[in-house]
Design a protein around this motif. Structure first.
Motif, PDB file in Angstrom:
ATOM      1  N   GLN A 174     -21.330  -1.753   0.077  1.00 36.16           N
ATOM      2  CA  GLN A 174     -20.463  -1.319  -1.123  1.00 36.16           C
ATOM      3  C   GLN A 174     -19.271  -0.107   0.112  1.00 36.16           C
ATOM      4  OE1 GLN A 174     -21.843  -1.534  -5.095  1.00 36.16           O
ATOM      5  NE2 GLN A 174     -22.499  -3.481  -4.647  1.00 36.16           N
ATOM      6  N   LEU A 175     -19.777   0.540  -0.206  1.00 31.47           N
ATOM      7  CA  LEU A 175     -19.009   2.059  -0.453  1.00 31.47           C
ATOM      8  C   LEU A 175     -18.163   1.632   1.055  1.00 31.47           C
ATOM      9  CD1 LEU A 175     -20.647   4.866  -1.856  1.00 31.47           C
ATOM     10  CD2 LEU A 175     -18.570   4.032  -2.439  1.00 31.47           C
ATOM     11  N   GLN A 176     -19.000   1.054   2.134  1.00 39.69           N
ATOM     12  CA  GLN A 176     -18.287   1.234   3.235  1.00 39.69           C
ATOM     13  C   GLN A 176     -16.838   0.645   3.426  1.00 39.69           C
ATOM     14  OE1 GLN A 176     -21.140  -0.811   6.425  1.00 39.69           O
ATOM     15  NE2 GLN A 176     -20.126   0.352   7.770  1.00 39.69           N
ATOM     16  N   ARG A 177     -18.147  -0.577   2.629  1.00 39.49           N
ATOM     17  CA  ARG A 177     -16.464  -1.615   3.140  1.00 39.49           C
ATOM     18  C   ARG A 177     -15.329  -0.878   2.486  1.00 39.49           C
ATOM     19  NH1 ARG A 177     -20.854  -3.941   4.256  1.00 39.49           N
ATOM     20  NH2 ARG A 177     -21.249  -5.681   4.912  1.00 39.49           N
ATOM     21  N   ILE A 178     -15.704  -0.758   0.639  1.00 35.99           N
ATOM     22  CA  ILE A 178     -14.583  -0.138  -0.484  1.00 35.99           C
ATOM     23  C   ILE A 178     -13.738   1.093   1.155  1.00 35.99           C
ATOM     24  CG2 ILE A 178     -14.065   1.353  -1.279  1.00 35.99           C
ATOM     25  CD1 ILE A 178     -16.179  -0.515  -2.851  1.00 35.99           C
ATOM     26  N   GLY A 179     -14.614   1.293   1.431  1.00 32.95           N
ATOM     27  CA  GLY A 179     -13.622   3.093   2.081  1.00 32.95           C
ATOM     28  C   GLY A 179     -12.723   2.391   3.083  1.00 32.95           C
ATOM     29  N   ASN A 180     -13.446   1.274   4.011  1.00 29.22           N
ATOM     30  CA  ASN A 180     -12.374   0.449   5.813  1.00 29.22           C
ATOM     31  C   ASN A 180     -11.315   0.226   5.423  1.00 29.22           C
ATOM     32  OD1 ASN A 180     -14.504   2.109   7.216  1.00 29.22           O
ATOM     33  ND2 ASN A 180     -15.586  -0.085   6.999  1.00 29.22           N
ATOM     34  N   GLY A 181     -10.609  -0.198   3.703  1.00 33.62           N
ATOM     35  CA  GLY A 181      -9.988  -0.995   3.715  1.00 33.62           C
ATOM     36  C   GLY A 181      -8.850  -0.830   3.026  1.00 33.62           C
ATOM     37  N   VAL A 182      -8.024  -1.369   2.507  1.00 29.98           N
ATOM     38  CA  VAL A 182      -6.667  -0.938   2.593  1.00 29.98           C
ATOM     39  C   VAL A 182      -5.740  -0.843   0.939  1.00 29.98           C
ATOM     40  CG1 VAL A 182      -4.292  -1.432   2.789  1.00 29.98           C
ATOM     41  CG2 VAL A 182      -5.517  -1.785   4.780  1.00 29.98           C
ATOM     42  N   VAL A 183      -5.576   0.031   0.867  1.00 31.50           N
ATOM     43  CA  VAL A 183      -5.007   0.098  -1.055  1.00 31.50           C
ATOM     44  C   VAL A 183      -4.157  -1.262  -0.573  1.00 31.50           C
ATOM     45  CG1 VAL A 183      -3.840   0.599  -3.246  1.00 31.50           C
ATOM     46  CG2 VAL A 183      -5.376   2.989  -1.224  1.00 31.50           C
ATOM     47  N   PRO A 184      -4.186  -2.306  -1.821  1.00 34.13           N
ATOM     48  CA  PRO A 184      -3.221  -3.779  -1.405  1.00 34.13           C
ATOM     49  C   PRO A 184      -1.910  -3.370  -2.059  1.00 34.13           C
ATOM     50  CG  PRO A 184      -5.232  -4.291  -2.035  1.00 34.13           C
ATOM     51  CD  PRO A 184      -5.498  -3.170  -2.535  1.00 34.13           C
ATOM     52  N   VAL A 185      -1.633  -2.246  -2.827  1.00 37.89           N
ATOM     53  CA  VAL A 185      -0.667  -2.066  -3.039  1.00 37.89           C
ATOM     54  C   VAL A 185       0.362  -1.026  -2.303  1.00 37.89           C
ATOM     55  CG1 VAL A 185       1.520  -1.041  -4.691  1.00 37.89           C
ATOM     56  CG2 VAL A 185      -1.021  -2.311  -5.609  1.00 37.89           C
ATOM     57  N   GLN A 186      -0.171  -0.420  -1.593  1.00 39.60           N
ATOM     58  CA  GLN A 186      -0.239   0.448  -0.389  1.00 39.60           C
ATOM     59  C   GLN A 186       0.195  -0.523   1.129  1.00 39.60           C
ATOM     60  OE1 GLN A 186      -2.770   4.159   1.007  1.00 39.60           O
ATOM     61  NE2 GLN A 186      -1.570   4.537   1.842  1.00 39.60           N
ATOM     62  N   ALA A 187      -0.214  -1.643   1.245  1.00 39.10           N
ATOM     63  CA  ALA A 187      -0.074  -2.599   2.453  1.00 39.10           C
ATOM     64  C   ALA A 187       0.581  -3.224   1.865  1.00 39.10           C
ATOM     65  CB  ALA A 187      -1.621  -3.382   2.648  1.00 39.10           C
ATOM     66  N   LEU A 188       1.144  -3.144   1.063  1.00 44.51           N
ATOM     67  CA  LEU A 188       2.340  -4.235   0.854  1.00 44.51           C
ATOM     68  C   LEU A 188       3.974  -3.957   0.518  1.00 44.51           C
ATOM     69  CD1 LEU A 188       3.558  -7.143  -0.320  1.00 44.51           C
ATOM     70  CD2 LEU A 188       3.618  -6.347  -2.862  1.00 44.51           C
ATOM     71  N   THR A 189       3.459  -2.722   0.451  1.00 41.67           N
ATOM     72  CA  THR A 189       4.890  -1.724   0.439  1.00 41.67           C
ATOM     73  C   THR A 189       5.552  -1.655   1.808  1.00 41.67           C
ATOM     74  OG1 THR A 189       4.268  -0.116  -1.825  1.00 41.67           O
ATOM     75  CG2 THR A 189       5.657   1.032   0.101  1.00 41.67           C
ATOM     76  N   ALA A 190       4.159  -1.612   2.903  1.00 43.43           N
ATOM     77  CA  ALA A 190       4.339  -1.311   4.097  1.00 43.43           C
ATOM     78  C   ALA A 190       4.999  -1.849   4.470  1.00 43.43           C
ATOM     79  CB  ALA A 190       2.987  -0.732   5.273  1.00 43.43           C
ATOM     80  N   TYR A 191       4.495  -2.964   4.361  1.00 40.55           N
ATOM     81  CA  TYR A 191       4.764  -4.713   5.084  1.00 40.55           C
ATOM     82  C   TYR A 191       6.312  -4.489   5.147  1.00 40.55           C
ATOM     83  CZ  TYR A 191       5.337  -9.542   5.885  1.00 40.55           C
ATOM     84  OH  TYR A 191       6.194 -10.511   5.924  1.00 40.55           O
ATOM     85  N   GLU A 192       6.628  -4.380   3.653  1.00 42.37           N
ATOM     86  CA  GLU A 192       8.015  -4.707   2.789  1.00 42.37           C
ATOM     87  C   GLU A 192       8.588  -3.620   3.866  1.00 42.37           C
ATOM     88  OE1 GLU A 192       7.862  -4.290  -1.453  1.00 42.37           O
ATOM     89  OE2 GLU A 192       7.116  -6.304  -1.711  1.00 42.37           O
TER      90      GLU A 192
END
Length: 105
Positions: free
Chosen positions: A73-91
Protein backbone atom coordinates in the motif's frame (compact mmCIF):
# COMPACT_ATOMS: atom_id res chain seq x y z
CA UNK A 1 8.01 11.24 25.86
CA UNK A 2 4.45 11.28 24.52
CA UNK A 3 2.78 7.97 23.77
CA UNK A 4 0.43 7.93 20.81
CA UNK A 5 -3.02 6.45 21.36
CA UNK A 6 -3.92 2.89 20.42
CA UNK A 7 -7.45 3.87 19.50
CA UNK A 8 -8.20 6.02 16.45
CA UNK A 9 -11.03 7.52 18.51
CA UNK A 10 -8.52 9.44 20.64
CA UNK A 11 -7.21 12.87 19.74
CA UNK A 12 -3.84 13.24 18.02
CA UNK A 13 -1.48 16.04 19.14
CA UNK A 14 -0.11 17.45 15.88
CA UNK A 15 2.27 19.87 17.62
CA UNK A 16 3.91 22.26 15.09
CA UNK A 17 2.04 20.62 12.21
CA UNK A 18 -1.41 21.52 13.59
CA UNK A 19 -2.07 24.49 11.25
CA UNK A 20 -1.12 22.52 8.13
CA UNK A 21 -3.18 19.49 9.20
CA UNK A 22 -6.24 21.64 9.94
CA UNK A 23 -5.85 23.45 6.59
CA UNK A 24 -5.78 20.17 4.68
CA UNK A 25 -8.77 18.88 6.67
CA UNK A 26 -10.73 22.02 5.78
CA UNK A 27 -9.77 21.92 2.11
CA UNK A 28 -10.32 18.20 1.66
CA UNK A 29 -13.38 17.88 3.87
CA UNK A 30 -11.77 14.84 5.51
CA UNK A 31 -10.48 14.46 9.05
CA UNK A 32 -6.84 13.42 9.33
CA UNK A 33 -6.38 9.83 10.48
CA UNK A 34 -3.91 8.94 13.23
CA UNK A 35 -0.51 9.07 11.47
CA UNK A 36 1.04 5.99 13.01
CA UNK A 37 0.08 2.49 14.05
CA UNK A 38 1.66 -0.23 16.14
CA UNK A 39 4.14 -2.33 14.21
CA UNK A 40 4.67 -6.07 14.69
CA UNK A 41 7.46 -5.45 17.25
CA UNK A 42 5.43 -2.90 19.20
CA UNK A 43 7.05 0.24 17.78
CA UNK A 44 5.25 3.01 15.94
CA UNK A 45 5.25 3.08 12.13
CA UNK A 46 3.58 5.17 9.44
CA UNK A 47 -0.06 4.26 8.87
CA UNK A 48 -0.95 3.72 5.22
CA UNK A 49 -4.28 5.49 5.76
CA UNK A 50 -2.42 8.65 6.80
CA UNK A 51 -0.16 8.50 3.72
CA UNK A 52 -3.26 8.04 1.57
CA UNK A 53 -4.86 11.10 3.22
CA UNK A 54 -1.70 13.20 2.76
CA UNK A 55 -1.77 12.50 -0.98
CA UNK A 56 -5.45 13.55 -1.20
CA UNK A 57 -6.34 10.08 -2.44
CA UNK A 58 -9.94 9.07 -1.58
CA UNK A 59 -10.28 6.97 1.57
CA UNK A 60 -9.71 3.32 0.78
CA UNK A 61 -8.59 3.91 -2.81
CA UNK A 62 -5.38 2.06 -1.96
CA UNK A 63 -5.83 0.91 1.64
CA UNK A 64 -9.06 -0.99 0.99
CA UNK A 65 -7.71 -3.00 -1.96
CA UNK A 66 -7.97 -6.66 -0.97
CA UNK A 67 -4.71 -8.58 -0.75
CA UNK A 68 -2.32 -5.61 -0.51
CA UNK A 69 0.08 -5.66 2.42
CA UNK A 70 0.85 -2.44 4.27
CA UNK A 71 4.21 -2.31 2.51
CA UNK A 72 2.56 -2.68 -0.90
CA UNK A 73 0.00 0.00 0.00
CA UNK A 74 2.75 2.45 0.98
CA UNK A 75 4.69 1.63 -2.18
CA UNK A 76 1.69 2.38 -4.38
CA UNK A 77 0.85 5.55 -2.47
CA UNK A 78 4.47 6.70 -2.58
CA UNK A 79 4.75 6.06 -6.31
CA UNK A 80 1.57 8.00 -6.97
CA UNK A 81 0.91 11.61 -7.81
CA UNK A 82 -1.22 14.03 -5.80
CA UNK A 83 -4.27 14.33 -8.08
CA UNK A 84 -4.71 18.09 -7.51
CA UNK A 85 -1.02 18.69 -8.22
CA UNK A 86 -1.20 16.66 -11.45
CA UNK A 87 -4.25 18.62 -12.61
CA UNK A 88 -2.54 21.93 -11.86
CA UNK A 89 0.56 20.87 -13.80
CA UNK A 90 -1.56 19.72 -16.76
CA UNK A 91 -3.51 23.00 -16.82
CA UNK A 92 -0.27 25.00 -16.66
CA UNK A 93 1.26 23.05 -19.55
CA UNK A 94 -1.93 23.40 -21.60
CA UNK A 95 -1.85 27.17 -21.00
CA UNK A 96 1.80 27.33 -22.11
CA UNK A 97 1.06 25.30 -25.24
CA UNK A 98 -1.89 27.56 -26.06
CA UNK A 99 0.34 30.65 -25.74
CA UNK A 100 2.97 29.08 -28.03
CA UNK A 101 0.29 28.33 -30.66
CA UNK A 102 -1.04 31.90 -30.46
CA UNK A 103 2.45 33.37 -30.85
CA UNK A 104 3.17 31.14 -33.85
CA UNK A 105 -0.06 32.20 -35.58
Amino acid sequence: MTTLPESVDLIQDWADFEPAIRRQEALSGREAPIPTELGPRGGRRLAARFAEWLMWIPDGHVTAVPGLTRSEQLQRIGNGVVPVQALTAYEHLAHLMNNIKEEAA
